[in-house]
Design a protein around this motif. Structure first.
Motif, PDB file in Angstrom:
ATOM      1  N   LEU A 109      -1.488  -2.570  17.343  1.00 34.76           N
ATOM      2  CA  LEU A 109      -2.250  -2.421  16.014  1.00 34.76           C
ATOM      3  C   LEU A 109      -1.813  -1.040  15.418  1.00 34.76           C
ATOM      4  N   THR A 110      -2.165  -0.270  16.147  1.00 37.00           N
ATOM      5  CA  THR A 110      -2.363   1.547  16.145  1.00 37.00           C
ATOM      6  C   THR A 110      -1.347   1.479  16.476  1.00 37.00           C
ATOM      7  N   MET A 149       2.256   9.549  17.288  1.00 37.82           N
ATOM      8  CA  MET A 149       2.250   8.799  18.536  1.00 37.82           C
ATOM      9  C   MET A 149       3.087   8.580  19.678  1.00 37.82           C
ATOM     10  N   MET A 150       3.015   9.879  21.229  1.00 29.13           N
ATOM     11  CA  MET A 150       2.505  10.335  21.809  1.00 29.13           C
ATOM     12  C   MET A 150       1.102   9.529  22.240  1.00 29.13           C
ATOM     13  N   LEU A 198       5.262   3.232  12.651  1.00 27.18           N
ATOM     14  CA  LEU A 198       5.425   3.162  11.073  1.00 27.18           C
ATOM     15  C   LEU A 198       5.474   4.573  10.058  1.00 27.18           C
ATOM     16  N   LEU A 199       4.728   5.212  10.393  1.00 30.20           N
ATOM     17  CA  LEU A 199       4.666   6.484  10.410  1.00 30.20           C
ATOM     18  C   LEU A 199       5.809   6.870  10.570  1.00 30.20           C
ATOM     19  N   LEU A 200       6.281   7.432  12.235  1.00 35.09           N
ATOM     20  CA  LEU A 200       7.120   7.724  12.535  1.00 35.09           C
ATOM     21  C   LEU A 200       8.443   7.446  11.852  1.00 35.09           C
ATOM     22  N   SER A 201       8.453   6.175  11.670  1.00 36.24           N
ATOM     23  CA  SER A 201       9.762   5.340  10.428  1.00 36.24           C
ATOM     24  C   SER A 201      10.100   6.510   8.780  1.00 36.24           C
ATOM     25  N   HIS A 202       8.361   6.641   8.688  1.00 39.58           N
ATOM     26  CA  HIS A 202       8.738   7.335   7.595  1.00 39.58           C
ATOM     27  C   HIS A 202       9.571   8.790   7.333  1.00 39.58           C
ATOM     28  N   GLY A 203      10.466   9.582   8.988  1.00 37.27           N
ATOM     29  CA  GLY A 203      11.191  10.610   8.694  1.00 37.27           C
ATOM     30  C   GLY A 203      10.295  11.627   8.429  1.00 37.27           C
ATOM     31  N   ILE A 211       0.687  -1.074   0.131  1.00 38.61           N
ATOM     32  CA  ILE A 211      -0.093   0.078  -0.002  1.00 38.61           C
ATOM     33  C   ILE A 211       0.992   1.217  -0.291  1.00 38.61           C
ATOM     34  N   ARG A 212       0.140   2.789  -0.943  1.00 39.51           N
ATOM     35  CA  ARG A 212       1.359   3.615  -0.188  1.00 39.51           C
ATOM     36  C   ARG A 212       0.999   4.081   0.891  1.00 39.51           C
ATOM     37  N   SER A 213       2.176   4.781   0.544  1.00 35.49           N
ATOM     38  CA  SER A 213       2.627   4.809   3.130  1.00 35.49           C
ATOM     39  C   SER A 213       1.337   6.357   2.780  1.00 35.49           C
ATOM     40  N   ASP A 214       0.943   7.100   2.298  1.00 32.07           N
ATOM     41  CA  ASP A 214       0.228   8.043   2.646  1.00 32.07           C
ATOM     42  C   ASP A 214      -1.387   7.265   3.044  1.00 32.07           C
TER      43      ASP A 214
END
Lengths: 499, 483
Positions: free
Chosen positions: B39-40, B81-82, B46-51, B2-5
């Motif tokens: 999961l969430t 994330m928080m 995962l979003l965080l890993s997007h830098g 899936i696309r990351s967005d």
């Protein structure tokens, strides 16, 4: 092993030990002791490896990213090792003593856990390579000593703890302000021999004087410089091993070490002299030396008398820094070690008197030399050292400080040293007189540990003061031997005064 | 693949669908909730890993003026994330808290908390003004519902009062949105930014005042803070944690977004006002916290003081200190979220064990509830801005910003605020070292304290991850946040 790993293990082995101790159940006495001693030994081993490297002329360091423009830096040079080795060795001794002292007492897990964290902080202070790292561990030390000060959980202990935090947290904020200011002027401020601020233009000199005042003001709280000393006598309600820790290993020493670091490795002693800030520092130290001694004279509680004595003695270190010149520097640095071993001996002995016989007040000491001869011998050595009798460590310190005063052409300091020695004699000799030459007039207040043939108190309580008392004599008699504190202090001094 | 967005809508839809499922399911709720949590949080990571690279997503493929857009940059990512961490901790804690007699409340808590999670994520990822309004409104209603969960007289009164105040605030905000829409003809934040910059009209200043005023009311900025202590102090601990850590923070986040984006050309005169109010909040909130005898009220007033830091920082957001101030306020927001969440959870554990709310009932807790006391202390260290915590990093950067801008008064206020924070927390922690009056221990394990400690340790560990977090923020700091 790489430099980085070595330094990180040195600092963190007691951190890990402390965390494990917190996780162990209260009853796991054997494991707790094993972890305590194991971590202490690992730390000493690491430090020995570092000493080897430093003697080869290396400076070990490790740099971790922390904040923008301010890395965490651990760095082992000759000066950090002076403090690191002192606290690592004394930690081992104090741990052994504390195991004996707290035999059967409640909350030992909490005690030893925070004890370990405290030593982690001290080691961090010793090995800090820049001001921000120093500040970080300095605050950590404040926080981790609080539970030890209030350990007994009495209202008096809580009041002492409140006072302790009130002083040290305000001191921390003052220190932070200084660090922040210097950071704006210089960027990251790594410690380096001969100082780092001299690169700044002359127009910054007024600011630098203010920064000096903030930084020294911040660390002077822990060094118990008058008038910032109020917390120390109150903190005497803590158990004896904590007093030993506060006075000889960690807190007061961290403050004094901070003064040393700031003067030599941030400002550079020559630059500081040119700013004209050393003279006021010397006066402050002088006032503290006299005030502490005078107050010690009038105390009727043994531990409080020792506490005021610490206030006075810690400022010898600061005096040594403030008297510009290599000889005084040697005297100040060597006193960092000597004061530590002498004062810890005295506190161990005071703890022994309290724990064995319930003696707290000075007039209860009559005839104690008969009942506890070995402890009293150790006490006598510590006291004579404080007075500065030849053949003890204290004499070496005073000799160099006196020489330094002459070299710096500050005659009043000689008078000060003389007066302080007389005062030390005036408040220690009566104790020795009572202990050795008077006969016991009243029963011991509370005899917790009954006398057994050949054993005046429990072995774990007896050995530590004997070991430290022996080291007081050795540091006095073999002051010139390789690896003695004096030789090490001379080595550092040679680095700080550039030819 | 899936696309990351596509992550963005999932981060909203997943909690939302879970909330609905949890309304229905009975016995399996606990496990469903736990799985969803993992999961969430993983998706947030995962979003965080997007830098921190900006992501845009147009819902249903419809671009901005027509469809609903979602966007994530470093700032939003960090907050997501928080949120995940705080929500997870509160939900786990809730499983233990709403136990036995309180099981019925627990069945209501779970879906409401998940809805709140969905709402906060939607707000953080929103890309247009209307969505911001809708999500704010949603959070208000959920917060009122959660605050009323305890069903005591005091809790209901406080919840109702909060609802009233928040609705007034929403009205003001909506009015501002309408004015802005009228003046610029769009609700998409990016377009508004461009149009406002091209033509800053006087009416926009009114719009800004209404919006910021409404949000300040919702964020309990001094002197509009009166509703917060009873509402947050009176709620169940996991609810207090969510409200104090996330809901007030959401309003602050919206102000920050607007400040750096659409309203950037208009902020000139407003900064000092927010600075003064923030400074007064620090002092007043800290002073009130010091005077409280009820443990949860201490923590609640502490929120007032800490929100003061966040608003004071708007006045630092200028000149040479801009980047430091922005980094500092985001770190402060993250640190406060984690630490305050931990603190309310710890306070709950202590209240149960002590059998009462008063601070002087906490005697002996250091040995009876060591985990909760440690959590309280560690969180307190972060709040007071002492190293090595995330709170220290935030305060350090804010102090640095004040220094760079030469705002000496704010420097002094922030330092004094740290000492105040340390004082009121010391007052609480010190009592726990006193010996317990009677051995009568209320049956209560260490689990509640353990959950609180986990969250507190995150606030501590985040102090060592400052540089990676700031890297996420770097694009925000350089572009002013609006791309």
């Amino acid at each position: 092993m790489s430099d980085a790993a070595l330094l990180l293990i040195t600092v963190s082995c007691s951190l890990v030990g402390g965390i494990v101790i917190f996780l162990l159940p209260e009853q796991q006495r054997g494991w707790r002791t094993a972890i305590n001693l194991g971590a202490a030994l690992i730390k000493i081993l690491c430090l020995l490896l570092i000493v080897g490297a430093v003697l080869n002329g290396q400076v070990l360091s490790v740099r971790l990213p922390f904040l923008p423009g301010a890395d965490l830096v651990l760095r082992a040079d000759a000066m950090s090792l002076l403090f690191a080795i002192l606290s690592a060795l004394l930690w081992l001794v104090t741990t052994i003593y504390a195991i004996g002292y707290l035999e059967g007492a409640p909350h030992r897990r909490r005690f030893f856990g925070f004890f370990s964290l405290c030593v982690t902080a001290t080691m961090g202070i010793a090995l800090a390579g820049n001001l921000i790292t120093f500040f970080l561990f300095y605050e950590l030390l404040t926080l981790t000593t609080y539970p030890l000060v209030v350990h007994r959980g009495t209202p008096k202990a809580l009041a002492a703890g409140r006072r302790y935090l009130a002083y040290t947290l305000v001191g921390g904020v003052v220190l932070l302000t200084g660090v922040l200011w210097l950071q704006q002027l210089l960027g990251s401020v790594d410690f380096s021999h001969g100082g780092v601020v001299s690169v700044l233009a002359d127009s910054h000199r007024p600011a630098l004087v203010a920064i000096f005042a903030l930084l020294i003001g911040g660390v002077a709280v822990k060094a118990a410089v008058v008038p910032l000393h109020g917390w120390l006598p109150e903190a005497m309600v803590a158990p004896a091993p904590v007093s030993a820790l506060l006075h000889a290993v960690a807190v007061v020493k961290a403050g004094a070490f901070g003064v040393v670091r700031i003067c030599y490795d941030v400002f550079g002693i020559e630059y500081a002299a040119s700013l004209g800030v050393l003279q006021p520092l010397a006066v402050m130290a002088g006032v503290t030396i006299l005030w502490g001694s005078l107050r010690a004279l009038v105390q009727s509680d043994l531990k409080r008398r020792l506490a005021y004595s610490t206030i006075s003695q810690a400022s010898y270190i600061i005096l040594g820094v403030a008297l510009f010149g290599p000889l005084a520097t040697i005297g100040g640095l060597v006193h960092l070690v000597h004061q530590g071993i002498m004062k810890i001996t005295l506190f161990f002995c005071a703890g022994n008197y309290a724990e064995t016989l319930g003696i707290h007040a000075i007039d209860q000491l009559d005839g104690v030399g008969q009942r506890m001869p070995l402890t009293t011998v150790a006490f006598t050595i510590g006291a004579l050292g404080m007075i500065g009798v030849p053949a003890t460590a204290g004499f070496v310190s005073k000799w160099y400080l006196g020489q330094g005063a002459l070299a710096a052409d500050m005659g009043w300091v000689l008078w000060l040293l003389l007066a302080s020695s007389l005062l030390n004699a005036a408040y220690f000799l009566p104790l020795l007189h009572r202990a050795w030459f008077r006969v016991q007039r009243q029963p011991w207040p509370e005899e917790h540990i009954p006398r057994r043939p050949g054993r005046e108190t429990s072995l774990l309580l007896l050995l530590p003061p004997l070991v430290t008392a022996l080291s007081v004599v050795m540091a006095g008699l073999w002051a010139g031997a390789p690896f003695s504190p004096l030789v090490w202090a001379q080595l550092i001094t040679a680095l700080e005064y550039r030819p | 693949m899936i696309r990351s967005d596509a992550l963005l809508p999932i981060l909203v839809m997943l909690p939302l669908s879970l909330a609905l499922l949890l309304l229905l399911s009975g016995r399996w709720g606990r496990f469903l909730s736990l799985a969803g949590m993992v999961l969430t949080t993983a998706l947030a990571a995962l979003l965080l890993s997007h830098g921190g690279q900006p992501l845009h997503h147009a819902m249903g493929g419809w671009p901005a003026p027509l469809g609903i857009g979602l966007r994530a940059d470093g700032l939003a990512t960090l907050m997501v994330m928080m949120t995940a961490l705080v929500c997870s901790a509160a939900l786990i804690y809730g499983e233990y808290w709403f136990d036995g007699a309180k099981a019925e409340q627990g069945r209501q808590f779970r879906p409401l908390a998940w809805l709140l999670w969905a709402g906060v994520n939607a707000l953080l990822l929103a890309d247009d003004l209307f969505n911001l309004y809708v999500t704010l409104e949603l959070l208000t209603l959920l917060a009122a519902g959660l605050a009323a969960l305890m069903a005591t007289q005091a809790a209901l009164t406080a919840a109702l009062r909060y609802l009233m105040v928040a609705l007034i605030a929403s009205t003001a905000f909506l009015l501002g949105v309408a004015l802005l829409y009228g003046a610029t003809g769009t609700l998409a934040l990016e377009l508004i930014s461009i149009r406002v910059a091209a033509n800053p009209q006087p009416v926009l200043v009114v719009a800004m005042a209404l919006m910021v005023g409404g949000l300040a009311l919702k964020a309990a900025l001094f002197p509009l803070h009166g509703w917060l202590p009873p509402a947050h102090g009176g709620a169940a601990p996991p609810v207090s944690a969510l409200l104090s850590a996330l809901v007030v923070k959401a309003s602050f986040y919206v102000v920050l977004r607007l400040w750096m984006g659409p309203l950037a050309p208009l902020t000139g005169g407003v900064g000092p006002v927010l600075g003064v109010l923030g400074g007064m909040a620090i002092v007043w909130g800290g002073w009130q916290a010091l005077r409280q005898h009820n443990l949860k009220m201490v923590v609640a007033y502490s929120t007032v003081a800490q929100m003061g830091y966040l608003f004071l920082a708007f006045d630092l957001l200028q000149g040479a200190g801009y980047a430091s101030a922005l980094n500092g306020m985001v770190l402060q927001a993250v640190a406060h979220g984690l630490a305050k969440g931990a603190m309310f959870l710890a306070a709950g554990a202590l209240v149960v064990a002590a059998g009462g709310y008063r601070v002087d009932q906490l005697q002996g807790m250091a040995s009876r509830q060591p985990l909760a006391v440690t959590a309280l202390a560690v969180a307190g260290i972060s709040l007071a801005g002492m190293p090595p915590t995330a709170g220290f990093a935030g305060k350090w950067l804010l102090l640095q910003a004040a220094w760079l801008n030469g705002q000496w008064l704010w420097l002094a206020v922030m330092l004094a605020g740290s000492l105040l924070t340390a004082s009121y927390l010391l007052k609480v922690v010190a009592v726990t070292f006193l010996p317990a009056p009677v051995a009568a221990s209320v049956g209560c394990g260490q689990r509640l304290g353990g959950v609180a400690l986990m969250l507190a340790l995150l606030a501590l560990l985040a102090g060592f991850a400052v540089m990676p977090m700031l890297q996420l923020l770097a694009p925000v700091a350089t572009t002013g946040g609006w791309l």
